[in-house]
Design a protein around this motif. Structure first.
Motif, PDB file in Angstrom:
ATOM      1  N   ILE A 133       0.842  -1.211   0.000  1.00  0.00           N
ATOM      2  CA  ILE A 133       0.000   0.000   0.000  1.00  0.00           C
ATOM      3  C   ILE A 133       0.868   1.249   0.000  1.00  0.00           C
ATOM      4  CG2 ILE A 133      -1.713   1.309   1.315  1.00  0.00           C
ATOM      5  CD1 ILE A 133      -2.871  -1.361   2.232  1.00  0.00           C
ATOM      6  N   LEU A 134       1.978   1.210   0.722  1.00  0.00           N
ATOM      7  CA  LEU A 134       2.903   2.345   0.710  1.00  0.00           C
ATOM      8  C   LEU A 134       3.479   2.558  -0.689  1.00  0.00           C
ATOM      9  CD1 LEU A 134       4.421   4.517   2.327  1.00  0.00           C
ATOM     10  CD2 LEU A 134       6.197   2.814   2.759  1.00  0.00           C
ATOM     11  N   ILE A 135       3.812   1.465  -1.375  1.00  0.00           N
ATOM     12  CA  ILE A 135       4.313   1.580  -2.748  1.00  0.00           C
ATOM     13  C   ILE A 135       3.233   2.165  -3.654  1.00  0.00           C
ATOM     14  CG2 ILE A 135       5.044   0.233  -4.763  1.00  0.00           C
ATOM     15  CD1 ILE A 135       6.491  -1.629  -2.740  1.00  0.00           C
ATOM     16  N   SER A 156       1.043   6.714  -6.639  1.00  0.00           N
ATOM     17  CA  SER A 156      -0.058   7.648  -6.916  1.00  0.00           C
ATOM     18  C   SER A 156       0.374   9.102  -6.717  1.00  0.00           C
ATOM     19  CB  SER A 156      -1.274   7.316  -6.056  1.00  0.00           C
ATOM     20  OG  SER A 156      -0.969   7.448  -4.697  1.00  0.00           O
ATOM     21  N   VAL A 157       1.270   9.358  -5.762  1.00  0.00           N
ATOM     22  CA  VAL A 157       1.790  10.722  -5.595  1.00  0.00           C
ATOM     23  C   VAL A 157       2.588  11.110  -6.833  1.00  0.00           C
ATOM     24  CG1 VAL A 157       3.398  12.130  -4.251  1.00  0.00           C
ATOM     25  CG2 VAL A 157       1.759  10.682  -3.070  1.00  0.00           C
ATOM     26  N   PHE A 167      -7.863  13.474 -11.583  1.00  0.00           N
ATOM     27  CA  PHE A 167      -8.856  13.074 -10.596  1.00  0.00           C
ATOM     28  C   PHE A 167      -8.603  11.649 -10.119  1.00  0.00           C
ATOM     29  CE2 PHE A 167     -12.799  10.635 -10.005  1.00  0.00           C
ATOM     30  CZ  PHE A 167     -13.241  11.211  -8.827  1.00  0.00           C
ATOM     31  N   TYR A 168      -8.383  10.719 -11.057  1.00  0.00           N
ATOM     32  CA  TYR A 168      -8.127   9.325 -10.677  1.00  0.00           C
ATOM     33  C   TYR A 168      -6.844   9.191  -9.863  1.00  0.00           C
ATOM     34  CZ  TYR A 168     -11.834   7.805 -13.812  1.00  0.00           C
ATOM     35  OH  TYR A 168     -13.045   7.602 -14.416  1.00  0.00           O
ATOM     36  N   MET A 209      -4.448   8.368  -4.546  1.00  0.00           N
ATOM     37  CA  MET A 209      -3.542   8.867  -3.510  1.00  0.00           C
ATOM     38  C   MET A 209      -4.287   9.003  -2.177  1.00  0.00           C
ATOM     39  SD  MET A 209      -1.367  12.426  -3.373  1.00  0.00           S
ATOM     40  CE  MET A 209      -2.828  13.428  -3.291  1.00  0.00           C
ATOM     41  N   TYR A 210      -5.498   9.528  -2.213  1.00  0.00           N
ATOM     42  CA  TYR A 210      -6.258   9.701  -0.978  1.00  0.00           C
ATOM     43  C   TYR A 210      -6.646   8.362  -0.365  1.00  0.00           C
ATOM     44  CZ  TYR A 210      -6.650  14.630  -2.196  1.00  0.00           C
ATOM     45  OH  TYR A 210      -6.370  15.917  -2.500  1.00  0.00           O
TER      46      TYR A 210
END
Length: 193
Positions: A58-60, A65-66, A102-103, A108-109
């Motif tokens: 999840i961190l990856i 995503s960032v 947006f995606y 990221m969120y």
């Protein structure tokens, strides 16, 4: 949404439900079994390793995503600068870039909130467990002190209690005498003063 993000979103909803279950003020008889059920998987080393690997993935995904948000934002900036110099109407391309942004932000969120909830859950569980242990210790001390009272102390306390009750009776009698003396003094006082 991809399969990975669906799983991350499911984990996030599971963590939200778990956090709600831990923070709702249940009575101790209900809260303790809930905490025991929640802590049961975390006692297994295999589960801890698997959970840490999942959090690593999840961190990856969060870092990816960032990076996508940064890349799409730079694409949008370059598109806007190119579109302002060109006279053509490229609204479809701009919409496509905004949709990708947006995606990327949504992903990221979701990943960020899932990681944040994981940290919150571990700390909340530790605090709730500590509070439950302290409450149990306090209740056991109160019960033990009530059961194991020293007979000498009990007799001393009873003697003090009877002494205080005698003092209260004496003070009541003095108050009655003083009120009678005051009433007599008022009755003897001349009315023209």
């Amino acid at each position: 949404m991809s399969l990975f993000l669906n799983l991350v979103c499911g984990l996030m909803f599971f963590e939200m439900g778990l956090f709600s279950a831990m923070t709702i003020p249940f009575p101790p008889k209900i809260r303790k079994p809930i905490l025991n059920i929640v802590s049961l998987p975390f006692k297994s080393i295999h589960f801890q390793v698997a959970y840490k690997c999942i959090l690593g993935f999840i961190l990856i995904l969060f870092i990816d995503s960032v990076n996508k948000v940064i890349k799409v934002s730079s694409d949008l900036t370059s598109f806007d600068s190119a579109a302002s110099s060109a006279l053509g109407n490229n609204s479809v391309d701009r919409t496509d870039i905004l949709l990708r942004r947006f995606y990327a932000q949504r992903n990221m969120y979701i990943c960020g909130f899932t990681l944040f909830l994981t940290l919150i859950l571990s700390r909340t569980y530790a605090l709730v467990d500590e509070v439950m242990v302290l409450k149990e210790q306090r209740y056991s001390k109160v019960a033990n002190s009530a059961d194991a009272a020293d007979p000498d102390e009990v007799s001393k306390l009873k003697a003090q209690l009877t002494e205080k009750e005698e003092n209260i009776q004496i003070l009541k009698k003095q108050a009655e005498h003083l009120s009678k003396d005051y009433e007599e003094l008022i009755a003897k006082k001349p009315k023209n003063e």
